[in-house]
Design an enzyme around this catalytic site. Structure first.
Site, PDB file in Angstrom:
ATOM      1  N   VAL A 122     -13.591  -0.410  23.902  1.00 51.04           N
ATOM      2  CA  VAL A 122     -12.368   0.076  24.543  1.00 51.04           C
ATOM      3  C   VAL A 122     -12.715   0.812  25.831  1.00 51.04           C
ATOM      4  O   VAL A 122     -13.481   1.789  25.814  1.00 51.04           O
ATOM      5  CB  VAL A 122     -11.610   1.020  23.591  1.00 51.04           C
ATOM      6  N   CYS A 123     -12.144   0.353  26.946  1.00 48.50           N
ATOM      7  CA  CYS A 123     -12.311   0.987  28.253  1.00 48.50           C
ATOM      8  C   CYS A 123     -13.808   1.155  28.555  1.00 48.50           C
ATOM      9  O   CYS A 123     -14.551   0.178  28.587  1.00 48.50           O
ATOM     10  CB  CYS A 123     -11.540   2.305  28.265  1.00 48.50           C
ATOM     11  N   GLN A 124     -14.271   2.386  28.753  1.00 45.65           N
ATOM     12  CA  GLN A 124     -15.696   2.607  29.013  1.00 45.65           C
ATOM     13  C   GLN A 124     -16.537   2.092  27.844  1.00 45.65           C
ATOM     14  O   GLN A 124     -17.635   1.562  28.040  1.00 45.65           O
ATOM     15  CB  GLN A 124     -15.938   4.109  29.199  1.00 45.65           C
TER      16      GLN A 124
END
Lengths: 350, 249
Positions: A142-144
């Site tokens: 997720v994301c980073q």
């Protein structure tokens, strides 16, 4: 305000309604988030690995290991029972694992990205494999955490069966990436040298100032519409709690991520080094599902879609969601669509 | 339908903003809500107690004695921060004024409400802000504010000054060079192993004495590298097989 005109009268009434809503909000107290039942199956230096409890025999179900970002907590995936991506995954028949990062202490200032990716994620993957007696896992970044998952998949391709990236930046310098523009000239050496670990509140202020009118004003005035809806007020309070709870970032890892990726775009230039190895995204050959938000203001769709040209997987799919960076987890439409689509994709390949 | 802004609009809006800010700050202490950010929060975010840093300081004062007694390094850092803050505030003011003048509510009633004006104001403001925020010049304002804040904190002894040598960018370049060297060594070792393996069957079919075998091995021609990494083929990448982007299924 002096209500000299109908216009002024309305403004004054709005102010009073807002006071009422905020009093009700205050009376709710600090709401609980991240309450789906889980157990800790591994405690490591800087992290713990959670496994979510399910009524069914878990090893018969496809597993997914969620790698969340270091920024904010992962509980936006488990905000409340009716808005829980994790609960939806469980309902749909997945065995769900999650890495929870520990807050960095003063002694973690020099912690590097390699430590997160080549040790913590790796140890978690190995533990999941042990528990399930499998040789590889399904990763969901997720994301980073998606960027971490991409790096891990490129460095340890034999350990990843299927890869799902959600709102994950790959090309950090697309023209519409405002955050990238903002941090391009920050002197990271002095910043990290000064603060050691970078304060989470500082990052939060930066994220909120990306949409100052909406996040700094409108969302509070819109509370007047929730005065008669205690459940909606409770959801609002949970979101506020999640937003405000932003952990500090280990200094060196922060400088590597912002400097190497946002300032120099090293990942897609084939210059990003983790654990003394260059991350070569072409080494990713497993099936990949790339999920992104079409109106994401933090990680623009263009930043995520760049993945298509970077990997070698013959089975690459995209799932575009008409929503933003957070809405993709908590909106009712996302709850109905995203976990189901991911589970269907995963089950067809597991 | 009249869409003109009432004369008291700006002042009512300002008062409402103050109400929102005051109310939400009160709630933040009990319900975990985040206060509406202000530029002062930049300092508060990193020190928890920023007031002593700027207390009594007025970088725009006409009185040359107003800031007397301040250490030159602190004065320089304070001035830099003041200028960075001022530049950003100017940009915000421009955006705010443009948002006020461009806000025109879409009312079907003929008498736009305050709320309609407000919603239109935030929508217009967000659009104007997004346009400005994506420019390099605005990015430089933000970067400069952060850099100036760090300078300010260092000048006041908050945090430690970083070592001037070995900056992050250089560390990354060195790490990349080491990683490439390591990769080349691994590729070379793999090629050597491959060469040794490919020459082995020949030895089996034609047994030789140890000394002769060593010579044969040395003369054996290494196979062409299979990948594009390193050697003469470095930098020439194979074209990946064409893949159609598909939606999830």
């Amino acid at each position: 305000m002096s209500p000299s005109t109908p216009f002024a009268e309305e403004a004054q009434k709005l102010g009073q309604q807002l006071s009422l809503s905020l009093q009700q909000l205050s009376a709710l107290g600090v709401p609980s988030i991240g309450t789906t039942e889980h157990e800790t199956v591994l405690r490591g230096d800087g992290f713990r690995l959670l496994r979510y409890v399910s009524k069914a025999t878990r090893n018969d179900r496809p597993a997914v290991l969620i790698v969340y970002a270091l920024v904010n907590r992962p509980w936006v995936l488990d905000l409340e029972p009716e808005r829980s991506t994790i609960q939806r995954f469980l309902d749909l028949g997945l065995d769900v694992f999650l890495i929870e990062w520990a807050d960095p202490t003063v002694s973690d200032t020099d912690r590097e990205l390699s430590d997160y990716i080549s040790r913590m994620v790796k140890e978690s993957v190995e533990r999941v494999c042990d528990l399930r007696q499998e040789s590889a896992v399904n990763l969901l970044g997720v994301c980073q955490g998606g960027t971490f998952s991409l790096c891990f998949s490129a460095l340890y391709p034999d350990k990843v069966k299927n890869l799902i990236t959600m709102v994950t930046p790959v090309d950090f310098q697309t023209a519409d990436n405002v955050l990238s523009q903002w941090v391009r000239h920050v002197d990271l050496d002095r910043l990290v040298g000064c603060y050691g670990n970078v304060p989470g509140a500082m990052l939060n202020a930066l994220f909120i100032s990306l949409q100052p009118f909406r996040l700094g004003s409108k969302k509070y005035l819109d509370l007047v519409d929730l005065a008669e809806h205690p459940e909606a007020l409770a959801t609002f309070a949970r979101m506020e709690r999640w937003i405000a709870d932003s952990p500090a970032q280990a200094g060196r890892a922060f400088a590597q991520f912002i400097g190497g990726l946002y300032q120099r775009n090293a990942l897609i230039k084939g210059k990003f080094v983790i654990d003394e190895r260059i991350v070569d995204l072409k080494k990713i050959k497993c099936p990949v599902l790339n999920v992104y938000g079409l109106t994401d203001h933090l990680v623009p769709a263009s930043a995520s879609r760049a993945l298509a040209d970077q990997i070698s997987s013959p089975d690459y799919r995209e799932l575009a969601f008409d929503g933003g960076h957070i809405g993709i987890y908590v909106s009712r439409r996302a709850q109905a669509e995203i976990p189901a689509a991911i589970t269907t994709w995963l089950k067809a390949r597991d | 339908m009249s869409t003109s802004l009432p004369p008291e609009w700006a002042s009512l809006l300002r008062q409402l903003q103050e109400t929102i800010r005051a109310q939400s700050l009160g709630v933040s202490r009990t319900a975990g809500a985040l206060p509406i950010p202000s530029l002062a929060d930049w300092l508060a975010a990193t020190t928890g107690n920023p007031e002593p840093v700027t207390e009594g300081f007025n970088p725009w004062s006409d009185d040359p004695g107003a800031n007397a007694g301040i250490d030159p390094d602190k004065w320089r850092a304070l001035s830099r921060y003041g200028q960075a803050l001022s530049a950003l505030q100017s940009a915000w003011l421009e955006i705010g004024l443009a948002a006020l003048s461009e806000s025109q509510p879409n009312s079907t009633t003929g008498h736009p409400t305050f709320r309609e004006h407000y919603d239109q104001w935030t929508q217009t403001g967000e659009r104007l802000f997004a346009e400005r925020a994506a420019t390099d010049s605005y990015g430089q304002l933000i970067s400069e504010l952060i850099n100036a804040q760090v300078d300010l904190h260092l000048a006041y002894g908050i945090g430690e000054a970083p070592p001037p040598e070995d900056p992050q960018e250089l560390k990354e370049a060195l790490a990349e060079a080491r990683a490439r060297e390591k990769q080349l060594r691994e590729d070379l070792a793999a090629l050597k192993a491959q060469t040794a393996t490919s020459s082995a069957p020949v030895k089996k079919r034609s047994p030789q004495k140890p000394a002769q075998r060593a010579r044969s091995s040395a003369k054996a021609k290494p196979p062409a590298p299979k990948n594009a990494r390193g050697g003469a083929t470095a930098g020439k990448k194979k074209t990946a097989p064409a893949r159609k982007k598909k939606t999830a299924s």
